[in-house]
Design an enzyme around this catalytic site. Structure first.
Site: not given
Ligand code: ADP
Ligand code: ADP
Ligand code: ZN
Length: 215
Positions: A13, A88, A127, A160, A171
């Site tokens: 994302k 979410r 990551r 992280r 998660r």
């Molecule tokens: P991810 O890589 O899991 O998509 P995020 O950076 O989006 O991670 O979110 C990290 C954490 O922040 C989640 O595990 C949750 O604890 C909290 N969080 C993020 N977005 C939301 C949401 N919309 N509702 C509740 N908690 C959230």
């Molecule tokens: P999210 O926000 O959904 O948690 P991220 O965009 O942070 O996910 O991506 C998670 C990890 O996977 C990061 O380290 C990113 O560089 C890697 N990643 C993202 N998209 C791809 C892909 N299409 N193929 C391989 N690795 C990816």
């Protein structure tokens, strides 16, 4: 154009959102980033958020919704926004609908990144996140030019604290229990666009662009 970007943790994302920002001038609204910023600043949201995030649980709905509502109220979005990681839960989705009515905006597309769960562990464990600008990299799939240094701003990369094996497991369970039902919710409304997230980043982006052009 206002977009919701959905998908399990590690689906890509944040990666795709930042490309959409560069390409279309949209503003990225990542609730995860907002919470991490609040934790660093030790403000009212940070103290509570930290407690839930460290164990891999969702931050409670009322609290999350309030933060997003404030953000949407206090900012203007010339070219629209991408909600990355919100909603979410079904409760958050319903609240977003009423906030949209109140602030008079539409959600134009809901993009869901689809990827088998087995692939996510590797994505999450590799990551690395920039401590200054929040950009993400991957030790194997998207390595920075210089180890542990952000390509964009030169900031230090870190892993992280909710990326430990236990927290990642929680998660993913949290996602399956609380967020996955949203896919059915939006599918029933006929508004979801499913994108194959299990392909190289550029190809995922091309598919998203194609889908948005058809809108
Ligand atoms: P991810 O890589 O899991 O998509 P995020 O950076 O989006 O991670 O979110 C990290 C954490 O922040 C989640 O595990 C949750 O604890 C909290 N969080 C993020 N977005 C939301 C949401 N919309 N509702 C509740 N908690 C959230
Ligand atoms: P999210 O926000 O959904 O948690 P991220 O965009 O942070 O996910 O991506 C998670 C990890 O996977 C990061 O380290 C990113 O560089 C890697 N990643 C993202 N998209 C791809 C892909 N299409 N193929 C391989 N690795 C990816
Ligand atoms: Zn950076």
């Amino acid at each position: 154009m206002n977009i919701i970007l959905m998908g399990p943790p590690g689906a890509g994302k944040g990666t795709q959102a930042s490309r959409l920002v560069n390409e279309y001038g949209l503003t990225q609204i990542s609730t995860g980033d907002l919470f991490r910023k609040a934790i660093n600043e030790q403000n009212q949201y940070g103290v509570i958020a930290k407690y839930f995030i460290q164990f891999g649980h969702l931050v409670p709905d009322d609290f999350t919704i309030q933060m997003v509502r404030d953000y949407l109220k206090d900012n203007t979005f010339e070219n629209g926004f991408i909600l990355d990681g919100f909603p979410r839960t079904i409760v958050q989705a319903r609240e977003l609908e009423s906030i949209a009515k109140e602030f008079k905006f539409n959600i134009d597309a809901i993009v869901n990144l689809d990827i088998p769960q087995a692939k996510l562990i590797k994505r999450l464990s590799g990551r690395r996140t920039c401590k200054d600008c929040g950009s993400t990299f991957h030790v194997e799939f998207n390595p920075p030019k210089q180890e542990d240094i952000c390509d964009k701003c030169g900031g230090e990369l870190y892993q992280r604290s909710d990326e430990s094996e236990e927290a990642v497991q929680v998660r993913l369970e949290t996602y399956n229990r609380q967020t996955k039902p949203l896919i059915d919710y939006y599918t029933m409304k006929g508004t979801i666009i499913n994108i194959n997230g299990d392909q190289p980043m550029e190809d995922v982006f091309k598919d998203i662009e194609k889908a948005l052009e058809d809108k």
